[in-house]
Design a protein around this motif. Sequence first.
Motif, PDB file in Angstrom:
ATOM      1  N   ASP A   1      52.190 -12.526 -10.028  1.00 56.02           N
ATOM      2  CA  ASP A   1      51.850 -12.187 -11.417  1.00 56.02           C
ATOM      3  C   ASP A   1      51.938 -10.682 -11.650  1.00 56.02           C
ATOM      4  O   ASP A   1      52.426 -10.219 -12.687  1.00 56.02           O
ATOM      5  CB  ASP A   1      50.434 -12.682 -11.746  1.00 56.02           C
ATOM      6  CG  ASP A   1      50.354 -14.188 -11.881  1.00 56.02           C
ATOM      7  OD1 ASP A   1      51.419 -14.824 -12.041  1.00 56.02           O
ATOM      8  OD2 ASP A   1      49.241 -14.738 -11.821  1.00 56.02           O
TER       9      ASP A   1
ATOM     10  N   ALA B   1      54.169 -21.347 -21.457  1.00 52.19           N
ATOM     11  CA  ALA B   1      53.768 -20.427 -20.393  1.00 52.19           C
ATOM     12  C   ALA B   1      54.436 -20.846 -19.089  1.00 52.19           C
ATOM     13  O   ALA B   1      54.427 -22.020 -18.727  1.00 52.19           O
ATOM     14  CB  ALA B   1      52.252 -20.436 -20.238  1.00 52.19           C
ATOM     15  N   ASP B   2      55.032 -19.893 -18.376  1.00 52.84           N
ATOM     16  CA  ASP B   2      55.767 -20.215 -17.157  1.00 52.84           C
ATOM     17  C   ASP B   2      54.953 -19.918 -15.903  1.00 52.84           C
ATOM     18  O   ASP B   2      55.499 -19.800 -14.804  1.00 52.84           O
ATOM     19  CB  ASP B   2      57.100 -19.475 -17.106  1.00 52.84           C
ATOM     20  CG  ASP B   2      56.924 -17.956 -17.202  1.00 52.84           C
ATOM     21  OD1 ASP B   2      55.760 -17.504 -17.285  1.00 52.84           O
ATOM     22  OD2 ASP B   2      57.937 -17.242 -17.186  1.00 52.84           O
TER      23      ASP B   2
ATOM     24  N   GLU C   1      50.622 -13.699 -24.877  1.00 56.80           N
ATOM     25  CA  GLU C   1      51.054 -14.448 -26.066  1.00 56.80           C
ATOM     26  C   GLU C   1      50.766 -15.943 -25.951  1.00 56.80           C
ATOM     27  O   GLU C   1      50.855 -16.670 -26.933  1.00 56.80           O
ATOM     28  CB  GLU C   1      52.555 -14.231 -26.299  1.00 56.80           C
ATOM     29  CG  GLU C   1      53.442 -14.774 -25.188  1.00 56.80           C
ATOM     30  CD  GLU C   1      54.922 -14.522 -25.451  1.00 56.80           C
ATOM     31  OE1 GLU C   1      55.450 -15.108 -26.415  1.00 56.80           O
ATOM     32  OE2 GLU C   1      55.525 -13.729 -24.695  1.00 56.80           O
ATOM     33  N   PHE C   2      50.403 -16.407 -24.744  1.00 52.50           N
ATOM     34  CA  PHE C   2      50.177 -17.832 -24.553  1.00 52.50           C
ATOM     35  C   PHE C   2      48.694 -18.202 -24.532  1.00 52.50           C
ATOM     36  O   PHE C   2      48.350 -19.375 -24.421  1.00 52.50           O
ATOM     37  CB  PHE C   2      50.826 -18.292 -23.250  1.00 52.50           C
ATOM     38  CG  PHE C   2      52.314 -18.094 -23.224  1.00 52.50           C
ATOM     39  CD1 PHE C   2      53.152 -18.949 -23.934  1.00 52.50           C
ATOM     40  CD2 PHE C   2      52.883 -17.054 -22.505  1.00 52.50           C
ATOM     41  CE1 PHE C   2      54.524 -18.765 -23.929  1.00 52.50           C
ATOM     42  CE2 PHE C   2      54.247 -16.862 -22.494  1.00 52.50           C
ATOM     43  CZ  PHE C   2      55.079 -17.718 -23.211  1.00 52.50           C
ATOM     44  N   THR C   3      47.804 -17.212 -24.618  1.00 58.61           N
ATOM     45  CA  THR C   3      46.378 -17.522 -24.591  1.00 58.61           C
ATOM     46  C   THR C   3      45.926 -18.100 -25.936  1.00 58.61           C
ATOM     47  O   THR C   3      46.467 -17.771 -26.991  1.00 58.61           O
ATOM     48  CB  THR C   3      45.539 -16.274 -24.268  1.00 58.61           C
ATOM     49  OG1 THR C   3      45.891 -15.216 -25.174  1.00 58.61           O
ATOM     50  CG2 THR C   3      45.767 -15.825 -22.844  1.00 58.61           C
TER      51      THR C   3
ATOM     52  N   LEU D   1      50.992 -13.151 -19.875  1.00 60.43           N
ATOM     53  CA  LEU D   1      50.501 -14.409 -20.449  1.00 60.43           C
ATOM     54  C   LEU D   1      49.759 -14.206 -21.773  1.00 60.43           C
ATOM     55  O   LEU D   1      49.258 -15.164 -22.348  1.00 60.43           O
ATOM     56  CB  LEU D   1      49.559 -15.111 -19.454  1.00 60.43           C
ATOM     57  CG  LEU D   1      50.210 -15.711 -18.198  1.00 60.43           C
ATOM     58  CD1 LEU D   1      49.142 -16.318 -17.298  1.00 60.43           C
ATOM     59  CD2 LEU D   1      51.244 -16.761 -18.580  1.00 60.43           C
TER      60      LEU D   1
ATOM     61  N   LEU E   1      46.093 -22.284 -22.162  1.00 59.27           N
ATOM     62  CA  LEU E   1      47.386 -21.638 -22.398  1.00 59.27           C
ATOM     63  C   LEU E   1      48.235 -22.512 -23.309  1.00 59.27           C
ATOM     64  O   LEU E   1      48.234 -23.739 -23.183  1.00 59.27           O
ATOM     65  CB  LEU E   1      48.122 -21.409 -21.080  1.00 59.27           C
ATOM     66  CG  LEU E   1      47.487 -20.416 -20.100  1.00 59.27           C
ATOM     67  CD1 LEU E   1      48.304 -20.362 -18.815  1.00 59.27           C
ATOM     68  CD2 LEU E   1      47.375 -19.030 -20.722  1.00 59.27           C
ATOM     69  N   LYS E   2      48.969 -21.886 -24.207  1.00 59.40           N
ATOM     70  CA  LYS E   2      49.839 -22.612 -25.117  1.00 59.40           C
ATOM     71  C   LYS E   2      51.091 -23.095 -24.373  1.00 59.40           C
ATOM     72  O   LYS E   2      51.461 -22.542 -23.333  1.00 59.40           O
ATOM     73  CB  LYS E   2      50.252 -21.698 -26.277  1.00 59.40           C
ATOM     74  CG  LYS E   2      49.102 -21.183 -27.113  1.00 59.40           C
ATOM     75  CD  LYS E   2      49.594 -20.163 -28.129  1.00 59.40           C
ATOM     76  CE  LYS E   2      48.436 -19.551 -28.911  1.00 59.40           C
ATOM     77  NZ  LYS E   2      48.900 -18.484 -29.833  1.00 59.40           N
TER      78      LYS E   2
ATOM     79  N   ASP F   1      54.531  -8.723 -14.220  1.00 64.02           N
ATOM     80  CA  ASP F   1      53.996  -7.948 -15.336  1.00 64.02           C
ATOM     81  C   ASP F   1      54.279  -6.453 -15.234  1.00 64.02           C
ATOM     82  O   ASP F   1      54.447  -5.773 -16.249  1.00 64.02           O
ATOM     83  CB  ASP F   1      52.474  -8.157 -15.435  1.00 64.02           C
ATOM     84  CG  ASP F   1      52.112  -9.583 -15.823  1.00 64.02           C
ATOM     85  OD1 ASP F   1      52.894 -10.190 -16.572  1.00 64.02           O
ATOM     86  OD2 ASP F   1      51.081 -10.075 -15.376  1.00 64.02           O
TER      87      ASP F   1
END
Length: 285
Positions: free
Chosen positions: A12, A172-173, A270-272, A268, A168-169, A16
């Motif tokens: 991760d 998410a990868d 944008e996926f929260t 991550l 998570l939306k 990032d």
Amino acid sequence: ITESTAAQTVLDHVVDHGELPEEMEDDRPLVTVSQGLDEETFQTLKAALVNHPRLQNADSEALGASFAGSSGFVVRFDGWGGVDATAKKLWVRSETRPLVPFFRRCADKECTGFVLNVLVVAPAEDEEEVVVDENAPEAVKLLLRKKAEESIDEQYAVGWHRDATLGLKPGADAAPPLAHRVSVLYVAVPEATGGELCLRNADRPPWRSERGVIDREVAPKQNRLAVFRGDAEHAVRRVTNVTKADASFPKGHRVSLVLEQYRVPPGLREFTMHFEIVEGKDYER
């Protein structure tokens, strides 16, 4: 931290930041215990939960497989705007407004994702201990040992697990990270056997490969706050033999608030989940 968890953490960071992380020693204590809220604030919170519409049928729904024998509801939300803006998300909704003092008491300003669980654990019937007769035939002993192992697992209203339930939306990868820290506030505690929070050091292997090893236990007590490492495996013992229920919850339920706090990798963000309330029957660990 387990090998797989450590590897995911490094991956991760590389995704990032484009570089390997510096080596850092994690010296967080396994758990700390203190008083939760001032008495007036605590009693106001407790009264609000007694009358909360989502807790009126506390016997009805379990919070997924790891939470057999429990009920309640879960709130998932991000914290990218800081503690004040995040607390406002709870305040503007009548269902979650009573939870604001607990959130503010526990919130880590470095965390950017939260899962707040209102957990109601019903008392269970006491069961006889399984005894293995060493003089029995081998096939019988094997059966009794298996039953004894199952009996150990059945001692827990909340089974052994690590918290990684950040919402998570789709898209998410990466899997949700483990929680950084978890805070537990005991709201209603009957006079009974059990209900302890059981903890294992973060570097231990999973419970099923090392049954019976517990590094720390925290006994439930009204307005007690326990804060433990989010990467620590933990469980909650069943409540049995209730001799005196909390006057506010006369069926002998133990009620607690649990705040999982996450340091979400920037990749991550944008996926929260901005904010969602999850019914007990829809919650899976």
